[in-house]
Design an enzyme around this catalytic site. Structure first.
Site, PDB file in Angstrom:
ATOM      1  N   SER A   1       0.859  -1.181   0.000  1.00 18.02           N
ATOM      2  CA  SER A   1       0.000   0.000   0.000  1.00 18.02           C
ATOM      3  C   SER A   1       0.896   1.232   0.000  1.00 18.02           C
ATOM      4  O   SER A   1       2.056   1.159   0.432  1.00 18.02           O
ATOM      5  CB  SER A   1      -0.884   0.016   1.246  1.00 18.02           C
ATOM      6  OG  SER A   1      -1.497   1.278   1.446  1.00 18.02           O
TER       7      SER A   1
ATOM      8  N   TYR B   1      -1.741  -1.140  10.206  1.00 17.23           N
ATOM      9  CA  TYR B   1      -1.789  -1.363   8.763  1.00 17.23           C
ATOM     10  C   TYR B   1      -0.526  -0.852   8.083  1.00 17.23           C
ATOM     11  O   TYR B   1       0.114  -1.568   7.300  1.00 17.23           O
ATOM     12  CB  TYR B   1      -3.019  -0.666   8.188  1.00 17.23           C
ATOM     13  CG  TYR B   1      -3.203  -0.846   6.700  1.00 17.23           C
ATOM     14  CD1 TYR B   1      -3.718  -2.034   6.184  1.00 17.23           C
ATOM     15  CD2 TYR B   1      -2.889   0.178   5.801  1.00 17.23           C
ATOM     16  CE1 TYR B   1      -3.908  -2.203   4.818  1.00 17.23           C
ATOM     17  CE2 TYR B   1      -3.073   0.015   4.436  1.00 17.23           C
ATOM     18  CZ  TYR B   1      -3.578  -1.169   3.952  1.00 17.23           C
ATOM     19  OH  TYR B   1      -3.765  -1.335   2.598  1.00 17.23           O
TER      20      TYR B   1
END
Length: 257
Positions: free
Chosen positions: A136, A149
C-alpha cells in the site's frame, strides 16, 4: 510467462476487491487461476474453470494443505499474488488494542510470509516464477491513525526485497504493488472510520485522499490487476525487487483540508 504459455496463478484473498480483479485479469489473459479466501461465502460465485479454496491466510496447516493440493493438481505454480490483507483499526496509537494490532499485522504480514514459504519450493524446482505482493502507499509513507496497517504494509516490502535476493538465483522474481486509495467497499469502511476519528465527513476525507495525489484521483481495482498481470509476464522478466505504486502519484499521504 510468455503470451502463448498457460501459467498457473494463485491469488490469495481472490474472492473480492483487488484479489478478484487480479484473478479475472489473469484468467482473461488465458491463464489457470486458483483463488483463496477466508470464507467459503466469498467463493460462491467462482467462474467455471477456476479453482477455489477457503483458507485462513494465517493458518499454516491450512496454507500447507492448499499448496499440497496445488502440487497434486497442477504440479507446480508459476505466479503467486500474495494479496490477503485487512484494513485494521483506525485510531490513535494509544487507543489501539493489542489484539487488534496483532490481527492486522498477522493477516497482512504473516499471510504473505506463509504463502511465499510454500510457493518458494515449487518455484525453485521449476527455476522460474513470480511473486507479487500487495502492499500500500501506507507502506511507503506511513499514515496517521493507521499504525498497524502501515507497519505491516511497510514490513511486506522488506519481505519482498529479501525474497528477491534469496530467490533471484533460481530465476524467481519478487515485486510489490502499492495501491493508492482504491474505490470499493473496503475503502468505504476506511473513509467512514477515519471521518469519525477526525471529526470530518466521509466526503471531506475522500477529497483529502484524492487531493494528495498528482492526478487528484482514486484508483480502480482493475488498475492494480493490470500491473499484476504485467509483473507476472515475461514482459517483466528482469523486473524484480521493485516497489511499484499504482496511485496517481502520491504527493502528500495526509493532506490537511
Amino acid at each position: 510467462m510468455s503470451p502463448d504459455q498457460v501459467s498457473r496463478v494463485l491469488v490469495t484473498a481472490g474472492g473480492s476487491g483487488i484479489g478478484r480483479a487480479m484473478a479475472e485479469g489473469f484468467a482473461a489473459a488465458g491463464h489457470q487461476v486458483w483463488i483463496t479466501d477466508v470464507s467459503a461465502v466469498s467463493l460462491s460465485d467462482v467462474p467455471e474453470g477456476w479453482r477455489a479454496t477457503a483458507v485462513d491466510a494465517t493458518d499454516e496447516a491450512g496454507v500447507k494443505a492448499l499448496f499440497e493440493e496445488i502440487t497434486g493438481e497442477w504440479g507446480g505454480l508459476d505466479v503467486l499474488c500474495a494479496n490477503a490483507g485487512v484494513a485494521g483499526p483506525t485510531a490513535l496509537i494509544e487507543d489501539i488494542a493489542l489484539e487488534d494490532w496483532r490481527t492486522c499485522v498477522s493477516v497482512n504480514l504473516e499471510g504473505c510470509f506463509l504463502a511465499a514459504k510454500y510457493a518458494a519450493p515449487l518455484m525453485k524446482a521449476a527455476k522460474a516464477g513470480a511473486i507479487i505482493v500487495t502492499s500500500s502507499t501506507a507502506g511507503q509513507y506511513g499514515y496517521p491513525n493507521r499504525a498497524p496497517y502501515a507497519s505491516a504494509k511497510w514490513a511486506v516490502i522488506g519481505l519482498m526485497k529479501t525474497l528477491a535476493m534469496e530467490l533471484g538465483p533460481f530465476g524467481i522474481r519478487a515485486n510489490v504493488i502499492c495501491p493508492g486509495a482504491v474505490e470499493g467497499p473496503r475503502m468505504e469502511g476506511v473513509l467512514e472510520r477515519e471521518a469519525a476519528a477526525k471529526g470530518m465527513t466521509r466526503d471531506q476525507v475522500y477529497k483529502g485522499y484524492a487531493s494528495g495525489t498528482s492526478m487528484r484521483s482514486f484508483v480502480e481495482a482493475q488498475d492494480i490487476a493490470n500491473m499484476a498481470v504485467f509483473l507476472g509476464s515475461d514482459a517483466a522478466r528482469l523486473v524484480s525487487g521493485q516497489v511499484i505504486a499504482v496511485d496517481g502519484h502520491t504527493e502528500n499521504p495526509d493532506p490537511k483540508l
